[in-house]
Scaffold this motif. Structure first.
Motif, mmCIF file in Angstrom:
data_model
loop_
_atom_site.group_PDB
_atom_site.id
_atom_site.type_symbol
_atom_site.label_atom_id
_atom_site.label_comp_id
_atom_site.label_asym_id
_atom_site.label_seq_id
_atom_site.Cartn_x
_atom_site.Cartn_y
_atom_site.Cartn_z
ATOM 1 N N ARG A 44 0.817 -1.224 0.000
ATOM 2 C CA ARG A 44 0.000 0.000 0.000
ATOM 3 C C ARG A 44 0.847 1.269 0.000
ATOM 4 N NH1 ARG A 44 -3.219 -2.793 3.256
ATOM 5 N NH2 ARG A 44 -2.676 -1.815 5.243
ATOM 6 N N TYR A 45 1.964 1.232 0.697
ATOM 7 C CA TYR A 45 2.750 2.476 0.855
ATOM 8 C C TYR A 45 4.060 2.477 0.070
ATOM 9 C CZ TYR A 45 -0.677 3.615 4.322
ATOM 10 O OH TYR A 45 -1.865 3.896 4.932
ATOM 11 N N HIS A 46 4.230 1.461 -0.809
ATOM 12 C CA HIS A 46 5.432 1.378 -1.645
ATOM 13 C C HIS A 46 6.708 1.418 -0.789
ATOM 14 C CE1 HIS A 46 2.497 2.007 -4.715
ATOM 15 N NE2 HIS A 46 2.197 3.192 -4.219
ATOM 16 N N ILE A 47 6.715 0.610 0.250
ATOM 17 C CA ILE A 47 7.915 0.481 1.093
ATOM 18 C C ILE A 47 8.224 -1.012 1.212
ATOM 19 C CG2 ILE A 47 7.605 2.591 2.466
ATOM 20 C CD1 ILE A 47 6.160 0.971 4.579
ATOM 21 N N SER A 48 9.397 -1.343 1.726
ATOM 22 C CA SER A 48 9.720 -2.767 1.842
ATOM 23 C C SER A 48 9.084 -3.332 3.117
ATOM 24 C CB SER A 48 11.238 -2.950 1.912
ATOM 25 O OG SER A 48 11.688 -2.562 3.186
ATOM 26 N N PRO A 49 8.850 -4.655 3.171
ATOM 27 C CA PRO A 49 8.291 -5.269 4.380
ATOM 28 C C PRO A 49 9.173 -5.001 5.612
ATOM 29 C CG PRO A 49 8.243 -6.823 2.543
ATOM 30 C CD PRO A 49 9.009 -5.629 2.074
ATOM 31 N N ILE A 50 10.482 -4.834 5.397
ATOM 32 C CA ILE A 50 11.372 -4.542 6.546
ATOM 33 C C ILE A 50 10.974 -3.192 7.151
ATOM 34 C CG2 ILE A 50 13.754 -3.906 7.179
ATOM 35 C CD1 ILE A 50 14.755 -6.024 5.214
ATOM 36 N N VAL A 51 10.779 -2.182 6.293
ATOM 37 C CA VAL A 51 10.405 -0.851 6.784
ATOM 38 C C VAL A 51 9.010 -0.900 7.408
ATOM 39 C CG1 VAL A 51 9.927 1.539 6.072
ATOM 40 C CG2 VAL A 51 11.968 0.370 5.243
ATOM 41 N N ALA A 52 8.100 -1.689 6.816
ATOM 42 C CA ALA A 52 6.750 -1.832 7.383
ATOM 43 C C ALA A 52 6.831 -2.382 8.814
ATOM 44 C CB ALA A 52 5.908 -2.766 6.508
ATOM 45 N N ARG A 53 7.712 -3.347 9.028
ATOM 46 C CA ARG A 53 7.876 -3.929 10.365
ATOM 47 C C ARG A 53 8.449 -2.887 11.343
ATOM 48 N NH1 ARG A 53 9.062 -9.116 12.815
ATOM 49 N NH2 ARG A 53 8.647 -10.143 10.844
ATOM 50 N N LEU A 54 9.408 -2.098 10.861
ATOM 51 C CA LEU A 54 10.020 -1.075 11.732
ATOM 52 C C LEU A 54 8.985 -0.035 12.160
ATOM 53 C CD1 LEU A 54 13.359 -0.567 9.768
ATOM 54 C CD2 LEU A 54 13.089 -1.762 11.940
ATOM 55 N N ILE A 55 8.088 0.329 11.227
ATOM 56 C CA ILE A 55 7.046 1.313 11.556
ATOM 57 C C ILE A 55 6.097 0.724 12.618
ATOM 58 C CG2 ILE A 55 5.036 2.552 10.633
ATOM 59 C CD1 ILE A 55 6.616 2.921 8.032
ATOM 60 N N ASN A 72 6.859 -1.516 14.822
ATOM 61 C CA ASN A 72 7.595 -1.557 16.093
ATOM 62 C C ASN A 72 7.586 -0.207 16.811
ATOM 63 O OD1 ASN A 72 8.217 -4.232 15.878
ATOM 64 N ND2 ASN A 72 10.372 -3.940 15.354
ATOM 65 N N ARG A 73 7.334 0.862 16.064
ATOM 66 C CA ARG A 73 7.262 2.186 16.683
ATOM 67 C C ARG A 73 5.821 2.539 17.041
ATOM 68 N NH1 ARG A 73 11.230 0.804 14.986
ATOM 69 N NH2 ARG A 73 13.350 1.599 15.350
ATOM 70 N N ASN A 74 4.980 1.498 17.147
ATOM 71 C CA ASN A 74 3.578 1.647 17.575
ATOM 72 C C ASN A 74 2.744 2.540 16.670
ATOM 73 O OD1 ASN A 74 3.854 -0.047 19.837
ATOM 74 N ND2 ASN A 74 4.823 1.615 20.975
ATOM 75 N N VAL A 75 3.112 2.578 15.379
ATOM 76 C CA VAL A 75 2.301 3.326 14.423
ATOM 77 C C VAL A 75 1.363 2.305 13.778
ATOM 78 C CG1 VAL A 75 2.330 4.818 12.395
ATOM 79 C CG2 VAL A 75 4.222 4.899 14.036
ATOM 80 N N ASN A 125 -2.682 6.612 10.638
ATOM 81 C CA ASN A 125 -1.444 6.927 11.364
ATOM 82 C C ASN A 125 -0.192 6.625 10.547
ATOM 83 O OD1 ASN A 125 -2.690 7.877 13.705
ATOM 84 N ND2 ASN A 125 -3.013 5.806 14.459
ATOM 85 N N ILE A 126 -0.238 5.524 9.776
ATOM 86 C CA ILE A 126 0.917 5.181 8.934
ATOM 87 C C ILE A 126 1.112 6.277 7.886
ATOM 88 C CG2 ILE A 126 1.862 3.548 7.242
ATOM 89 C CD1 ILE A 126 0.373 1.312 8.791
ATOM 90 N N ASP A 127 -0.009 6.740 7.304
ATOM 91 C CA ASP A 127 0.059 7.784 6.285
ATOM 92 C C ASP A 127 0.623 9.083 6.877
ATOM 93 O OD1 ASP A 127 -0.320 8.645 3.630
ATOM 94 O OD2 ASP A 127 -2.101 9.754 4.255
ATOM 95 N N LEU A 128 0.160 9.425 8.111
ATOM 96 C CA LEU A 128 0.642 10.632 8.788
ATOM 97 C C LEU A 128 2.145 10.506 9.078
ATOM 98 C CD1 LEU A 128 -0.365 13.346 10.132
ATOM 99 C CD2 LEU A 128 -0.384 12.089 12.280
ATOM 100 N N TYR A 129 2.554 9.305 9.507
ATOM 101 C CA TYR A 129 3.968 9.060 9.850
ATOM 102 C C TYR A 129 4.860 9.226 8.616
ATOM 103 C CZ TYR A 129 8.103 6.531 11.622
ATOM 104 O OH TYR A 129 9.376 6.177 11.997
ATOM 105 N N LEU A 130 4.416 8.658 7.486
ATOM 106 C CA LEU A 130 5.251 8.688 6.275
ATOM 107 C C LEU A 130 5.134 10.005 5.513
ATOM 108 C CD1 LEU A 130 4.609 5.075 4.938
ATOM 109 C CD2 LEU A 130 6.790 5.958 5.770
ATOM 110 N N ASN A 131 3.919 10.578 5.478
ATOM 111 C CA ASN A 131 3.678 11.690 4.557
ATOM 112 C C ASN A 131 3.135 12.956 5.211
ATOM 113 O OD1 ASN A 131 4.227 9.787 2.435
ATOM 114 N ND2 ASN A 131 2.167 8.985 2.765
ATOM 115 N N GLY A 132 3.122 13.017 6.557
ATOM 116 C CA GLY A 132 2.517 14.172 7.244
ATOM 117 C C GLY A 132 3.141 15.492 6.824
ATOM 118 N N THR A 133 2.295 16.512 6.597
ATOM 119 C CA THR A 133 2.800 17.849 6.221
ATOM 120 C C THR A 133 2.198 18.886 7.160
ATOM 121 O OG1 THR A 133 0.931 18.290 4.768
ATOM 122 C CG2 THR A 133 2.856 17.209 3.771
#
Length: 570
Positions: free
Chosen positions: A19-30, A32-35, A40-48
């Protein structure tokens, strides 16, 4: 080196990655940061900036805006009273710039750390009255200054409080009773009845929100003060706020703005500390620029840092930046000397057996007691109080570990203390010299710390085989930045690796370099920056070790190679 455990939080990593064009490793890291959750994932990656909450949602901002509007129109004299640390200095600058931009008659005052101590006091209020001030607006302080504000009000002052610290309370039979100062307006997201969606703002962010609301209400373009987001970013990192939610947007945006800043002060400070502006990161604010800003308030006056931010000429800015850097260099020397003395005490006297370290360094400058306490805590992983001799008895600063609530433990010793304040992880205290030993005994007698509590828990994001580490992955990890409290740098681990040709390098002999080879024969360049002698001995004594690490790129004379930084080994 601590108890290691791997975070095993569950989610559909493949789905998130797609969905967010990232690797599964990065998805797992996000994860782990309780996002959690798409929003919330969208805000974390793309918040302006567009996602920032409206300042008008803060309790009493409407009242503060009405008062300031009236005072600006009536040409009343306004004084901003800040604090002497990095958050207070930047908050003061934000209010001063914002109000000046609206044509207000405004000046500033910052307490002297040694002479005045923290926050609003009668001296500052009397000085304001003598200077014909009509309105005081505090920033990064004031929420706990009930008596001082009552006095100022009785002398006819209008007082607005902007702060982000906890509201003082007393325990009653009906439960907690919160004590707000009797100011004309109190803007602090920590108030129980404040419905603002995010509580974790620093003092400078609260000041910025108020200025935005004021500009809005006066029909001015908020974009006129967008540049002050640089100061919010610096203060958020420097005051060690959690880099989540709005803070993440402030810092990300502010760092980009700082790279192209028009402020002569910031430019001069980055120049004299040799920062590579293109690669400016939260690290540079926390460990290079921030300490220079704080050094003013520690060893001289915080007004010097405020002058740097306010300076208009390149020449003046260069002089002030040089002064602050020199002050910080001497602060570093003082810290090293006091730390050495403290370590000697802990390791050669019965102090070292204590679960709670209370170290009395009579000659330590009181402004660096907290830094020394923090370094001792890192070294011994115990709660630490460093006490120094002040002009009215003994003053001290404490730094804690997660299982020890410093404020609560000091509350149990209040009969020995003349003053104390703080929170779970850090505190300040004053006492008479004859009570120092008693305090040490009592803090140790009453502590419920177990041997397990005194072993650091190291949370690893995932085991990552060396074969997975590519330039592409390293580039991708940048979407997680800025790193800091609440959003730590990813920590990977690999076991059973062999250290090939470990050696100590560097002018100061403070870097260990080697190649690490995994079980399947993949090799990586590696560096370690901790206690390099101990690490070298360990590597030479063990055929295979486990390491935690973070991957990066080493650029040297135009060559780019992948290199991992070892964080822990066992």
């Amino acid at each position: 080196m601590g108890n290691w455990f791997v975070s095993m939080k569950k989610a559909d990593f493949q789905g998130i990655a797609a969905r967010y064009h990232i690797s599964p490793i990065v998805a797992r890291l996000i994860r782990n940061r309780n996002v959690v959750g798409d929003e919330n994932i969208d805000l974390y990656l793309n918040g302006t900036i567009a996602e920032l909450n409206d300042g008008m949602l803060l309790k009493d901002v409407d009242r503060a805006v009405d008062i300031l509007t009236e005072k600006i129109e009536g040409r009343a004299q306004i004084r901003v009273i800040g604090d002497y640390d990095i958050d207070g200095v930047n908050a003061t600058y934000i209010l001063q710039e914002g109000l000046e931009g609206l044509g207000a008659v405004v000046d500033t005052d910052i307490p002297d750390r040694i002479r005045d101590g923290y926050g609003l006091n009668r001296t500052l209020i009397n000085r304001a009255i003598e200077d014909g001030i009509d309105t005081i607006i505090t920033c990064d302080n004031g929420i706990a200054a009930g008596e001082e504000i009552a006095y100022g009000k009785s002398q006819g002052l209008t007082i607005i409080v902007t702060d982000h610290h906890e509201v003082p309370y007393e325990e009653t039979e009906e439960g907690r009773k919160y004590i707000l100062p009797p100011a004309d307006a109190v803007v602090d997201p920590k108030q129980v009845d404040c419905t603002y969606p995010f509580q974790g703002l620093c003092g400078a962010a609260v000041a910025y929100k108020l200025m935005q609301a004021l500009y809005d209400s006066l029909g001015k373009d908020e974009e006129e003060i967008d540049y002050l987001m640089e100061n919010v970013a610096v203060a958020t990192i420097g005051d060690v706020m959690d880099l989540v939610d709005e803070n993440r947007i402030f810092v990300r945006q502010g760092l980009e703005m700082l790279k192209r800043t028009k402020n002569p002060g910031w430019r001069a400070l980055m120049e004299c500390t040799n920062i590579d502006v293109e690669h400016l990161s939260a690290y540079h604010i926390g460990f290079v620029l921030g300490p220079c800003i704080n050094a003013g308030g520690r060893l001289d006056t915080a007004k010097r840092a405020l002058e740097l931010l306010s300076s208009n000429s390149k020449k003046e800015a260069a002089l002030l930046a040089g002064d602050l850097k020199a002050l910080n260099d001497s602060r570093k020397e003082m810290t090293a000397k006091n730390l050495e003395e403290a370590v000697e005490l802990v390791e050669s006297t019965p102090l070292g057996q204590d679960k709670v370290l209370v170290v009395f360094l009579p000659d330590c400058h009181e402004s660096i007691a907290g830094i020394v306490a923090g370094k001792l805590r890192e070294r011994y992983y115990k709660p630490v109080y460093v006490l120094t001799k002040g002009k009215d008895g003994v003053k001290g600063s404490g730094r804690s570990i997660p299982n020890y609530d410093m404020f609560e433990e000091l509350s149990k010793c209040r009969e020995l203390l003349t003053r104390f304040g703080g929170h779970k992880m850090a505190a300040g205290l004053s006492l008479k010299e004859e009570q120092v030993d008693r305090l040490r005994i009592l803090l140790n007698e009453q502590t419920g710390l177990t041997p397990e509590d005194l072993v650091e828990k190291i949370s690893i994001d995932m085991q990552l085989p060396f074969a997975y580490i590519t330039e592409h992955l390293i580039e991708e990890l940048k979407v997680l930045e800025p790193f800091g409290k609440g959003n730590p740098k990813p920590l990977f681990a690999e076991r059973e690796v062999r250290a090939i040709h470990p050696r100590i390098l560097g002018v100061n002999q403070n870097v260990l370099k080697c190649r690490l080879q995994s079980r399947d024969g993949v090799e990586m360049d590696a560096v370690y920056f901790g206690d390099v002698k101990a690490c070298l001995e360990y590597m030479n004594a063990h055929e295979r070790i486990a390491v935690t690490f973070y991957p990066g790129i080493n650029e040297y004379k135009g060559n780019r190679t992948i290199q991992i930084t070892i964080v822990n080994y066992q």
